[in-house]
Scaffold this motif. Structure first.
Motif, PDB file in Angstrom:
ATOM      1  N   GLU A 201       8.522  -6.867  -6.589  1.00  9.32           N
ATOM      2  CA  GLU A 201       8.018  -5.724  -7.360  1.00  9.32           C
ATOM      3  C   GLU A 201       7.207  -6.140  -8.592  1.00  9.32           C
ATOM      4  OE1 GLU A 201       8.490  -2.405  -6.685  1.00  9.32           O
ATOM      5  OE2 GLU A 201       9.750  -2.705  -4.915  1.00  9.32           O
TER       6      GLU A 201
ATOM      7  N   LEU B 151       3.467  -6.180  -7.785  1.00  9.22           N
ATOM      8  CA  LEU B 151       2.956  -5.081  -6.980  1.00  9.22           C
ATOM      9  C   LEU B 151       1.625  -4.525  -7.489  1.00  9.22           C
ATOM     10  CD1 LEU B 151       3.615  -3.400  -4.490  1.00  9.22           C
ATOM     11  CD2 LEU B 151       4.950  -1.875  -5.942  1.00  9.22           C
TER      12      LEU B 151
ATOM     13  N   LYS C  71       1.370   0.548  -8.928  1.00  8.41           N
ATOM     14  CA  LYS C  71       2.833   0.465  -8.932  1.00  8.41           C
ATOM     15  C   LYS C  71       3.481   1.758  -8.452  1.00  8.41           C
ATOM     16  CE  LYS C  71       3.281  -2.981 -12.576  1.00  8.41           C
ATOM     17  NZ  LYS C  71       3.718  -3.238 -13.950  1.00  8.41           N
ATOM     18  N   LYS C  72       2.848   2.898  -8.761  1.00  8.17           N
ATOM     19  CA  LYS C  72       3.393   4.196  -8.368  1.00  8.17           C
ATOM     20  C   LYS C  72       3.096   4.534  -6.909  1.00  8.17           C
ATOM     21  CE  LYS C  72       3.152   6.251 -12.970  1.00  8.17           C
ATOM     22  NZ  LYS C  72       2.450   7.219 -13.821  1.00  8.17           N
ATOM     23  N   GLN C  73       1.924   4.151  -6.420  1.00  6.84           N
ATOM     24  CA  GLN C  73       1.480   4.579  -5.091  1.00  6.84           C
ATOM     25  C   GLN C  73       1.823   3.600  -3.975  1.00  6.84           C
ATOM     26  OE1 GLN C  73      -2.653   5.777  -5.060  1.00  6.84           O
ATOM     27  NE2 GLN C  73      -2.450   6.801  -7.028  1.00  6.84           N
ATOM     28  N   CYS C  74       2.127   2.364  -4.311  1.00  4.72           N
ATOM     29  CA  CYS C  74       2.350   1.341  -3.291  1.00  4.72           C
ATOM     30  C   CYS C  74       3.793   0.849  -3.318  1.00  4.72           C
ATOM     31  CB  CYS C  74       1.397   0.174  -3.518  1.00  4.72           C
ATOM     32  SG  CYS C  74      -0.336   0.669  -3.492  1.00  4.72           S
ATOM     33  N   THR C  75       4.237   0.364  -2.192  1.00  3.42           N
ATOM     34  CA  THR C  75       5.606  -0.123  -2.070  1.00  3.42           C
ATOM     35  C   THR C  75       5.604  -1.627  -1.799  1.00  3.42           C
ATOM     36  OG1 THR C  75       5.743   0.160   0.320  1.00  3.42           O
ATOM     37  CG2 THR C  75       6.296   2.083  -1.048  1.00  3.42           C
ATOM     38  N   ILE C  76       6.755  -2.224  -1.931  1.00  9.02           N
ATOM     39  CA  ILE C  76       6.872  -3.651  -1.627  1.00  9.02           C
ATOM     40  C   ILE C  76       6.592  -3.895  -0.142  1.00  9.02           C
ATOM     41  CG2 ILE C  76       9.350  -3.706  -1.207  1.00  9.02           C
ATOM     42  CD1 ILE C  76       7.293  -6.355  -3.102  1.00  9.02           C
ATOM     43  N   ASP C  77       6.929  -2.930   0.714  1.00  2.00           N
ATOM     44  CA  ASP C  77       6.596  -3.056   2.135  1.00  2.00           C
ATOM     45  C   ASP C  77       5.078  -3.068   2.343  1.00  2.00           C
ATOM     46  OD1 ASP C  77       9.246  -3.261   2.981  1.00  2.00           O
ATOM     47  OD2 ASP C  77       9.441  -1.096   3.275  1.00  2.00           O
ATOM     48  N   ASP C  78       4.350  -2.249   1.555  1.00  4.03           N
ATOM     49  CA  ASP C  78       2.883  -2.276   1.603  1.00  4.03           C
ATOM     50  C   ASP C  78       2.379  -3.664   1.210  1.00  4.03           C
ATOM     51  OD1 ASP C  78       2.780   0.477   2.211  1.00  4.03           O
ATOM     52  OD2 ASP C  78       2.653   1.026   0.082  1.00  4.03           O
TER      53      ASP C  78
END
Length: 86
Positions: free
Chosen positions: A48, A51, A27-34
């Motif tokens: 989210e 995620l 959750k901290k390292q990845c984004t919704i775009d990822d």
């Protein structure tokens, strides 16, 4: 995969390989775009709330299979088309 009936594997097959990242790290390292990029072609929620299930949080399946190749026989490789989470 199918077991080669090796005593080191207790005459069985692997059922999982653990995650590369725990849920909080994902959750901290990845984004919704990822998430959207990594699940392209897979029918799934794109928000989210899911995620922590991003593919990057899991080990590479080919590397895992290679690591246990002396214990298993590869039979077929499946491709994910649907992810039901949440």
């Amino acid at each position: 995969m199918r077991s080669k009936d090796h005593p080191k594997s207790y005459y069985s097959c692997s059922h999982g390989a653990r995650r590369r990242m725990n849920r909080n790290q994902a959750k901290k390292q990845c984004t919704i775009d990822d998430w959207i990029a990594q699940t392209s072609g897979v029918e799934s929620r794109k928000d989210e709330a899911v995620l922590d299930e991003i593919p990057a949080a899991y080990k590479d399946v080919d590397a895992v299979m290679a690591a246990v190749s002396d214990l298993i026989e590869l039979v077929v490789k499946l491709k994910q088309i649907l992810c039901v989470t949440g």
